[in-house]
Design a protein around this motif. Structure first.
Motif, PDB file in Angstrom:
ATOM      1  N   CYS A  35       7.653  -5.320   1.056  1.00  0.00           N
ATOM      2  CA  CYS A  35       7.129  -6.579   0.526  1.00  0.00           C
ATOM      3  C   CYS A  35       7.505  -7.659   1.538  1.00  0.00           C
ATOM      4  O   CYS A  35       8.681  -7.817   1.868  1.00  0.00           O
ATOM      5  CB  CYS A  35       7.748  -6.848  -0.835  1.00  0.00           C
ATOM      6  SG  CYS A  35       7.435  -8.487  -1.516  1.00  0.00           S
ATOM      7  N   ILE A  36       6.527  -8.395   2.045  1.00  0.00           N
ATOM      8  CA  ILE A  36       6.758  -9.330   3.146  1.00  0.00           C
ATOM      9  C   ILE A  36       6.041 -10.641   2.861  1.00  0.00           C
ATOM     10  O   ILE A  36       4.911 -10.631   2.356  1.00  0.00           O
ATOM     11  CB  ILE A  36       6.220  -8.739   4.467  1.00  0.00           C
ATOM     12  CG1 ILE A  36       6.889  -7.400   4.773  1.00  0.00           C
ATOM     13  CG2 ILE A  36       6.417  -9.711   5.620  1.00  0.00           C
ATOM     14  CD1 ILE A  36       6.224  -6.629   5.875  1.00  0.00           C
TER      15      ILE A  36
ATOM     16  N   HIS B 114       2.573 -10.047   1.163  1.00  0.00           N
ATOM     17  CA  HIS B 114       1.956  -8.852   1.740  1.00  0.00           C
ATOM     18  C   HIS B 114       2.734  -7.616   1.320  1.00  0.00           C
ATOM     19  O   HIS B 114       3.972  -7.640   1.234  1.00  0.00           O
ATOM     20  CB  HIS B 114       1.993  -8.915   3.275  1.00  0.00           C
ATOM     21  CG  HIS B 114       1.042  -9.894   3.876  1.00  0.00           C
ATOM     22  ND1 HIS B 114       0.003  -9.501   4.695  1.00  0.00           N
ATOM     23  CD2 HIS B 114       0.965 -11.241   3.785  1.00  0.00           C
ATOM     24  CE1 HIS B 114      -0.665 -10.569   5.083  1.00  0.00           C
ATOM     25  NE2 HIS B 114      -0.105 -11.638   4.555  1.00  0.00           N
ATOM     26  N   TRP B 115       2.022  -6.519   1.157  1.00  0.00           N
ATOM     27  CA  TRP B 115       2.651  -5.212   0.949  1.00  0.00           C
ATOM     28  C   TRP B 115       2.112  -4.229   1.991  1.00  0.00           C
ATOM     29  O   TRP B 115       0.897  -4.138   2.212  1.00  0.00           O
ATOM     30  CB  TRP B 115       2.368  -4.679  -0.452  1.00  0.00           C
ATOM     31  CG  TRP B 115       3.186  -5.329  -1.519  1.00  0.00           C
ATOM     32  CD1 TRP B 115       2.930  -6.506  -2.157  1.00  0.00           C
ATOM     33  CD2 TRP B 115       4.403  -4.829  -2.089  1.00  0.00           C
ATOM     34  NE1 TRP B 115       3.907  -6.772  -3.080  1.00  0.00           N
ATOM     35  CE2 TRP B 115       4.830  -5.755  -3.066  1.00  0.00           C
ATOM     36  CE3 TRP B 115       5.178  -3.682  -1.874  1.00  0.00           C
ATOM     37  CZ2 TRP B 115       5.988  -5.578  -3.820  1.00  0.00           C
ATOM     38  CZ3 TRP B 115       6.328  -3.501  -2.630  1.00  0.00           C
ATOM     39  CH2 TRP B 115       6.724  -4.439  -3.581  1.00  0.00           C
ATOM     40  N   TYR B 116       3.053  -3.536   2.604  1.00  0.00           N
ATOM     41  CA  TYR B 116       2.735  -2.463   3.531  1.00  0.00           C
ATOM     42  C   TYR B 116       3.500  -1.217   3.083  1.00  0.00           C
ATOM     43  O   TYR B 116       4.507  -1.320   2.362  1.00  0.00           O
ATOM     44  CB  TYR B 116       3.164  -2.825   4.962  1.00  0.00           C
ATOM     45  CG  TYR B 116       2.323  -3.901   5.594  1.00  0.00           C
ATOM     46  CD1 TYR B 116       2.511  -5.242   5.259  1.00  0.00           C
ATOM     47  CD2 TYR B 116       1.334  -3.588   6.506  1.00  0.00           C
ATOM     48  CE1 TYR B 116       1.721  -6.232   5.818  1.00  0.00           C
ATOM     49  CE2 TYR B 116       0.539  -4.567   7.078  1.00  0.00           C
ATOM     50  CZ  TYR B 116       0.738  -5.890   6.731  1.00  0.00           C
ATOM     51  OH  TYR B 116      -0.044  -6.863   7.281  1.00  0.00           O
TER      52      TYR B 116
ATOM     53  N   SER C 139       6.876   9.486   9.684  1.00  0.00           N
ATOM     54  CA  SER C 139       6.341   9.740  11.027  1.00  0.00           C
ATOM     55  C   SER C 139       4.994   9.056  11.275  1.00  0.00           C
ATOM     56  O   SER C 139       4.227   9.497  12.145  1.00  0.00           O
ATOM     57  CB  SER C 139       6.197  11.249  11.277  1.00  0.00           C
ATOM     58  OG  SER C 139       7.451  11.880  11.155  1.00  0.00           O
ATOM     59  N   GLN C 140       4.712   7.997  10.546  1.00  0.00           N
ATOM     60  CA  GLN C 140       3.475   7.254  10.765  1.00  0.00           C
ATOM     61  C   GLN C 140       3.776   5.770  10.916  1.00  0.00           C
ATOM     62  O   GLN C 140       4.868   5.301  10.592  1.00  0.00           O
ATOM     63  CB  GLN C 140       2.502   7.459   9.610  1.00  0.00           C
ATOM     64  CG  GLN C 140       1.982   8.876   9.482  1.00  0.00           C
ATOM     65  CD  GLN C 140       0.867   8.971   8.458  1.00  0.00           C
ATOM     66  OE1 GLN C 140       0.185   8.001   8.160  1.00  0.00           O
ATOM     67  NE2 GLN C 140       0.672  10.165   7.924  1.00  0.00           N
ATOM     68  N   GLY C 141       2.787   5.029  11.404  1.00  0.00           N
ATOM     69  CA  GLY C 141       2.930   3.585  11.470  1.00  0.00           C
ATOM     70  C   GLY C 141       2.744   2.956  10.108  1.00  0.00           C
ATOM     71  O   GLY C 141       2.192   3.563   9.193  1.00  0.00           O
ATOM     72  N   PRO C 142       3.216   1.717   9.948  1.00  0.00           N
ATOM     73  CA  PRO C 142       2.986   1.030   8.672  1.00  0.00           C
ATOM     74  C   PRO C 142       1.496   0.907   8.371  1.00  0.00           C
ATOM     75  O   PRO C 142       0.675   0.801   9.280  1.00  0.00           O
ATOM     76  CB  PRO C 142       3.620  -0.351   8.906  1.00  0.00           C
ATOM     77  CG  PRO C 142       4.615  -0.129   9.985  1.00  0.00           C
ATOM     78  CD  PRO C 142       4.017   0.915  10.869  1.00  0.00           C
ATOM     79  N   GLU C 143       1.197   0.905   7.089  1.00  0.00           N
ATOM     80  CA  GLU C 143      -0.183   0.831   6.629  1.00  0.00           C
ATOM     81  C   GLU C 143      -0.316  -0.360   5.689  1.00  0.00           C
ATOM     82  O   GLU C 143       0.460  -0.496   4.731  1.00  0.00           O
ATOM     83  CB  GLU C 143      -0.559   2.126   5.908  1.00  0.00           C
ATOM     84  CG  GLU C 143      -1.942   2.143   5.303  1.00  0.00           C
ATOM     85  CD  GLU C 143      -2.207   3.402   4.510  1.00  0.00           C
ATOM     86  OE1 GLU C 143      -3.384   3.782   4.372  1.00  0.00           O
ATOM     87  OE2 GLU C 143      -1.242   4.032   4.016  1.00  0.00           O
ATOM     88  N   TYR C 144      -1.272  -1.225   5.948  1.00  0.00           N
ATOM     89  CA  TYR C 144      -1.519  -2.364   5.081  1.00  0.00           C
ATOM     90  C   TYR C 144      -1.973  -1.871   3.713  1.00  0.00           C
ATOM     91  O   TYR C 144      -2.822  -0.982   3.614  1.00  0.00           O
ATOM     92  CB  TYR C 144      -2.585  -3.264   5.701  1.00  0.00           C
ATOM     93  CG  TYR C 144      -3.160  -4.285   4.747  1.00  0.00           C
ATOM     94  CD1 TYR C 144      -4.431  -4.112   4.208  1.00  0.00           C
ATOM     95  CD2 TYR C 144      -2.422  -5.410   4.379  1.00  0.00           C
ATOM     96  CE1 TYR C 144      -4.962  -5.046   3.334  1.00  0.00           C
ATOM     97  CE2 TYR C 144      -2.956  -6.348   3.506  1.00  0.00           C
ATOM     98  CZ  TYR C 144      -4.220  -6.154   2.987  1.00  0.00           C
ATOM     99  OH  TYR C 144      -4.736  -7.080   2.116  1.00  0.00           O
ATOM    100  N   VAL C 145      -1.400  -2.467   2.645  1.00  0.00           N
ATOM    101  CA  VAL C 145      -1.793  -2.080   1.292  1.00  0.00           C
ATOM    102  C   VAL C 145      -2.596  -3.188   0.621  1.00  0.00           C
ATOM    103  O   VAL C 145      -3.735  -2.982   0.201  1.00  0.00           O
ATOM    104  CB  VAL C 145      -0.546  -1.732   0.439  1.00  0.00           C
ATOM    105  CG1 VAL C 145      -0.972  -1.388  -0.991  1.00  0.00           C
ATOM    106  CG2 VAL C 145       0.228  -0.565   1.065  1.00  0.00           C
ATOM    107  N   ILE C 146      -2.003  -4.384   0.539  1.00  0.00           N
ATOM    108  CA  ILE C 146      -2.637  -5.459  -0.209  1.00  0.00           C
ATOM    109  C   ILE C 146      -1.902  -6.758   0.094  1.00  0.00           C
ATOM    110  O   ILE C 146      -0.752  -6.727   0.540  1.00  0.00           O
ATOM    111  CB  ILE C 146      -2.615  -5.139  -1.723  1.00  0.00           C
ATOM    112  CG1 ILE C 146      -3.659  -5.930  -2.502  1.00  0.00           C
ATOM    113  CG2 ILE C 146      -1.210  -5.315  -2.289  1.00  0.00           C
ATOM    114  CD1 ILE C 146      -3.855  -5.392  -3.930  1.00  0.00           C
ATOM    115  N   HIS C 147      -2.560  -7.899  -0.128  1.00  0.00           N
ATOM    116  CA  HIS C 147      -1.858  -9.164  -0.042  1.00  0.00           C
ATOM    117  C   HIS C 147      -2.528 -10.180  -0.955  1.00  0.00           C
ATOM    118  O   HIS C 147      -3.706 -10.015  -1.330  1.00  0.00           O
ATOM    119  CB  HIS C 147      -1.758  -9.676   1.400  1.00  0.00           C
ATOM    120  CG  HIS C 147      -3.020 -10.289   1.942  1.00  0.00           C
ATOM    121  ND1 HIS C 147      -4.122  -9.540   2.299  1.00  0.00           N
ATOM    122  CD2 HIS C 147      -3.341 -11.576   2.191  1.00  0.00           C
ATOM    123  CE1 HIS C 147      -5.056 -10.333   2.772  1.00  0.00           C
ATOM    124  NE2 HIS C 147      -4.631 -11.579   2.707  1.00  0.00           N
TER     125      HIS C 147
END
Lengths: 114, 109
Positions: free
Chosen positions: B88-89, B34-36, B41-49
């Protein structure tokens, strides 16, 4: 954008007082999560829920409790706030819990305990 | 939990492609990559997995090595809005996400 609302967005309170943070979602997702973010530590999981009334502990759960009485709401409670709980708190949701499920995050609650 | 290794920071110029690397030599067969990203000043945003095959979406592309021990997030044309910390998770089964320190991407005009 995923329909996630965190409230309050900012809160300042005193040591020893109870604090409840709310996460509300409109996506009907089964899983909900609470994270905290501190400088030097990144995001750390506090608790998560895999259904109504089903919750489990995360990495840093001491001093926190959660409740989920409805699919759309996940509450995080600090029974007696301490200064070490000053942090930015993020709620996240996912449709399911598997590795193939992305999480979507709210905008965060900035909590200061004086 | 399987761990990932990312550079602390990278720099890019606006409108140029960006390749963000991630090493995960202990990845298991059931781990999704996973990539976020997190803007200030914002929350994490999902990018792609992805799992094994390369993936594309409107935000980015994910290139996964054949042995799955590394992956690369590709931003095709960086903009100033892409300046963020990229995480990267690895995630599998019912495990939750474990965020490391990520890569801080700086984008210059």
């Amino acid at each position: 954008d995923a329909g996630i609302t965190q409230s309050p967005r900012h809160k300042v309170t005193e040591t020893g007082t109870p604090v409840t943070l709310r996460c509300h979602q409109t996506e009907n997702h089964r899983y909900m999560y609470w994270y905290r973010q501190d400088p030097g530590h990144g995001l750390r999981l506090i608790h998560y829920s895999y259904g109504v009334k089903d919750t489990d502990k995360g990495e840093v759960s001491d001093g926190y409790s959660v409740s989920r009485s409805k699919t759309e709401d996940f509450l995080l409670t600090l029974e007696s706030a301490t200064s070490s709980q000053t942090s930015v708190y993020f709620c996240a949701i996912s449709a399911a819990g598997g590795g193939n499920q992305p999480q979507h995050f709210g905008d965060g609650t900035r909590l200061s305990i004086l | 939990d399987a761990k990932t290794t990312q550079p602390n920071s990278m720099e890019s110029n606006e409108e140029e492609p960006v390749h963000l690397p991630c090493n995960h030599s202990t990845i298991s067969g059931t781990d999704y990559i996973h990539w976020y990203r997190q803007l200030p000043s914002q929350g994490p945003e999902y990018v792609i997995h992805g799992l094994t095959s390369n993936v594309n979406n409107r935000m980015a592309s994910l290139a996964i090595a054949e042995d799955r021990k590394s992956s690369t997030l590709i931003l095709h044309r960086a903009t100033l809005r892409d300046a963020a910390v990229y995480y990267c998770i690895l995630s599998s089964g019912y495990s939750t996400l474990t965020f490391g320190k990520g890569t801080m991407l700086l984008v210059s005009p």
